[in-house]
Motif scaffolding. Structure first.
Motif, PDB file in Angstrom:
ATOM      1  N   GLY A 202      22.380  36.326 -11.266  1.00  0.00           N
ATOM      2  CA  GLY A 202      23.210  35.528 -12.568  1.00  0.00           C
ATOM      3  C   GLY A 202      22.757  34.407 -12.497  1.00  0.00           C
ATOM      4  N   GLU A 203      21.611  33.984 -11.249  1.00  0.00           N
ATOM      5  CA  GLU A 203      20.816  32.602 -11.381  1.00  0.00           C
ATOM      6  C   GLU A 203      20.522  31.820 -12.073  1.00  0.00           C
ATOM      7  N   TRP A 204      19.572  32.539 -12.373  1.00  0.00           N
ATOM      8  CA  TRP A 204      19.143  31.506 -13.792  1.00  0.00           C
ATOM      9  C   TRP A 204      19.632  31.728 -15.074  1.00  0.00           C
ATOM     10  N   ASP A 205      20.335  32.345 -15.421  1.00  0.00           N
ATOM     11  CA  ASP A 205      21.025  32.637 -16.508  1.00  0.00           C
ATOM     12  C   ASP A 205      21.915  30.784 -16.580  1.00  0.00           C
ATOM     13  N   ALA A 206      22.192  30.872 -15.803  1.00  0.00           N
ATOM     14  CA  ALA A 206      23.294  30.274 -15.210  1.00  0.00           C
ATOM     15  C   ALA A 206      22.636  28.636 -15.184  1.00  0.00           C
ATOM     16  N   VAL A 207      21.544  28.352 -14.108  1.00  0.00           N
ATOM     17  CA  VAL A 207      20.840  27.154 -14.844  1.00  0.00           C
ATOM     18  C   VAL A 207      20.804  26.994 -16.198  1.00  0.00           C
ATOM     19  N   GLN A 208      20.643  27.672 -16.656  1.00  0.00           N
ATOM     20  CA  GLN A 208      19.970  27.160 -18.032  1.00  0.00           C
ATOM     21  C   GLN A 208      21.096  27.677 -18.539  1.00  0.00           C
ATOM     22  N   ARG A 209      22.630  27.481 -18.645  1.00  0.00           N
ATOM     23  CA  ARG A 209      23.156  27.210 -19.330  1.00  0.00           C
ATOM     24  C   ARG A 209      23.614  25.968 -19.048  1.00  0.00           C
ATOM     25  N   MET A 210      23.733  25.570 -17.451  1.00  0.00           N
ATOM     26  CA  MET A 210      23.796  24.715 -17.044  1.00  0.00           C
ATOM     27  C   MET A 210      23.239  23.081 -17.894  1.00  0.00           C
ATOM     28  N   PHE A 211      21.854  23.246 -17.670  1.00  0.00           N
ATOM     29  CA  PHE A 211      20.810  22.839 -18.882  1.00  0.00           C
ATOM     30  C   PHE A 211      21.430  22.341 -20.533  1.00  0.00           C
ATOM     31  N   ARG A 212      21.831  23.553 -20.790  1.00  0.00           N
ATOM     32  CA  ARG A 212      21.940  23.241 -22.673  1.00  0.00           C
ATOM     33  C   ARG A 212      23.673  22.117 -22.115  1.00  0.00           C
ATOM     34  N   ALA A 213      23.987  22.753 -21.647  1.00  0.00           N
ATOM     35  CA  ALA A 213      25.067  21.997 -21.948  1.00  0.00           C
ATOM     36  C   ALA A 213      25.305  20.015 -21.215  1.00  0.00           C
ATOM     37  N   ALA A 214      24.390  19.762 -20.231  1.00  0.00           N
ATOM     38  CA  ALA A 214      24.197  18.844 -19.981  1.00  0.00           C
ATOM     39  C   ALA A 214      22.790  18.186 -21.272  1.00  0.00           C
ATOM     40  N   GLY A 215      22.018  19.065 -22.221  1.00  0.00           N
ATOM     41  CA  GLY A 215      21.682  18.247 -22.972  1.00  0.00           C
ATOM     42  C   GLY A 215      20.502  18.239 -22.331  1.00  0.00           C
ATOM     43  N   VAL A 216      19.762  18.649 -21.472  1.00  0.00           N
ATOM     44  CA  VAL A 216      18.449  18.448 -20.953  1.00  0.00           C
ATOM     45  C   VAL A 216      17.493  19.655 -20.675  1.00  0.00           C
TER      46      VAL A 216
END
Length: 319
Positions: A202-216
Motif C-alpha cells: 500500500g505504500e506506493w499508492d498512498a504516497v502517490q495519492r498524497m502527492f496528487r492531492a497536494a498538486g505536486v
C-alpha cells in the motif's frame, strides 16, 4: 487427482488476493505452477472456479460453493497444526512477526523480562505476516495498515489496535531549508527527490495519492528505507518515515502539514488470550519510543493522545 488441503489453501489464497500473481507470492510458489494447479483442480471438479480478467480473478458460482466448504476445512487444519506445534514445544517459544518499528526492541526486551522466549520474523509485507499467523507459522504479528489500502485480514484472526491513526512524518537532511521549520508542507519538498519502498503493501499508492492531492509531482526513487536513511543523511533524497524515527546530526524528522499520510497499527493473533499475553508489553514499548521522539511527543500531546505506558491506550481495542 484427489483434492488435498494444499489445493483448498490455494483456492482460498486466489479468492482472498483476487490475483494469481499475489496468491502465488503469498503461497511461496511460482505463478505458472499455481496456474497449472488451478487448471487441474477445475478439471477435477468439472468447471471453472474463477473468472480471469485484466482486473484479476473473481469466483464463479461454482467457485463460491467450493470456497464456502473449503474455508472452514483450511481454518480447522491451521488450528490443528498450530495446537500441535505449541504442544510439541511446550508453549515456551513465542513466534513474533513484525514490520519495521522503533518499538520492536523494547517490546522483545519486555517479553523476555516476563519470562517469554520470543523469536522474530521480519517482513515488509503486513499481509504476508497476517497470513503466517493464520497458518500457525507465527503466534502474533505487529503490523501497519496504510490509510486507503486495507489489509487482507484472515477472518479467523483477532486484532488489537495500538494506534488508530499514526501520522507519517518526513525525514530530510538537517541542512535542508525546510528543516528549520517545525512543520513542513509538500510544496516545500516538491523539488526534492523522494525515496519510497514499493514492496511495502500500500505504500506506493498512498504516497502517490498524497502527492496528487497536494498538486505536486516530485521525482521518486525506489529503494528500501534503510537505504533511504543513508541517502537522506547525504542530502540525496527525502523520505516518508515513522514519527518515532529519531533525529540525528545529519537527519531531521519533521511533521507534514495536515498529516496527509497515516497508518493504523495493529497486533494480530489467533486468540484473545494470545493478544492479552503480549499487548501490554507492546503498548509500553511504543509509549517509550514515542516519548523519546520530540516532534511526535508534541503531536500526541496536541492531539490529546499522550501514549504513556502507565496509562490506558488512546484507542479502544477491537471487539
Amino acid at each position: 487427482m484427489d483434492l488435498e488441503v494444499r489445493h483448498l489453501r490455494a483456492l482460498c489464497a486466489i479468492a482472498d488476493t483476487g490475483s494469481l500473481h499475489r496468491a502465488a507470492r503469498q503461497l511461496g510458489v511460482a505463478q505458472p505452477s499455481l496456474s497449472t494447479q488451478l487448471r487441474r483442480i477445475e478439471q477435477e471438479l468439472g468447471g471453472a472456479l474463477f473468472v480471469r480478467a485484466r482486473t484479476g480473478c473473481r469466483p464463479t458460482p461454482l467457485g463460491r460453493l467450493v470456497l464456502s466448504r473449503a474455508r472452514p476445512l483450511v481454518a480447522d487444519m491451521r488450528a490443528l497444526v498450530a495446537e500441535a506445534r505449541a504442544a510439541a514445544i511446550g508453549g515456551a517459544e513465542l513466534r513474533v512477526g513484525s514490520t519495521a518499528s522503533k518499538a520492536l526492541a523494547g517490546w522483545l526486551r519486555r517479553l523476555r523480562g516476563h519470562g517469554q522466549d520470543p523469536t522474530l520474523h521480519m517482513n515488509v509485507s503486513p499481509n504476508a505476516l497476517l497470513h503466517m499467523v493464520a497458518a500457525g507459522q507465527l503466534d502474533v504479528a505487529f503490523v501497519h495498515e496504510v490509510e486507503g489500502c486495507p489489509l487482507r485480514i484472515p477472518p479467523e484472526l483477532r486484532l488489537r489496535v495500538l494506534m488508530e491513526r499514526e501520522p507519517q512524518f518526513v525525514s530530510l537532511p538537517t541542512d535542508h531549508p525546510a528543516a528549520a521549520k517545525a512543520e513542513v508542507t509538500l510544496p516545500d519538498l516538491a523539488d526534492d527527490r523522494w525515496m519510497v519502498d514499493p514492496t511495502v503493501d500500500g505504500e506506493w499508492d498512498a504516497v502517490q495519492r498524497m502527492f496528487r492531492a497536494a498538486g505536486v509531482s516530485p521525482h521518486v526513487l525506489h529503494g528500501d528505507y534503510y537505504t533511504a536513511d543513508a541517502l537522506v543523511a547525504t542530502g540525496e533524497v527525502v523520505a516518508v518515515c515513522q514519527p518515532t524515527h529519531p533525529d540525528s546530526p545529519t537527519m531531521a524528522v519533521r511533521r507534514l502539514h495536515g498529516d496527509p499520510l497515516g497508518v493504523r497499527l495493529l497486533l494480530a493473533a489467533r486468540t484473545e488470550t494470545d493478544l492479552d499475553g503480549v499487548y501490554p508489553a507492546l503498548e509500553e514499548a511504543y509509549g517509550e519510543v514515542a516519548r523519546q521522539a520530540p516532534a511526535y511527543r508534541e503531536w500526541l500531546e496536541r492531539e490529546g493522545l499522550e501514549h504513556d505506558g502507565e496509562r490506558q491506550p488512546p484507542v479502544p481495542a477491537l471487539p
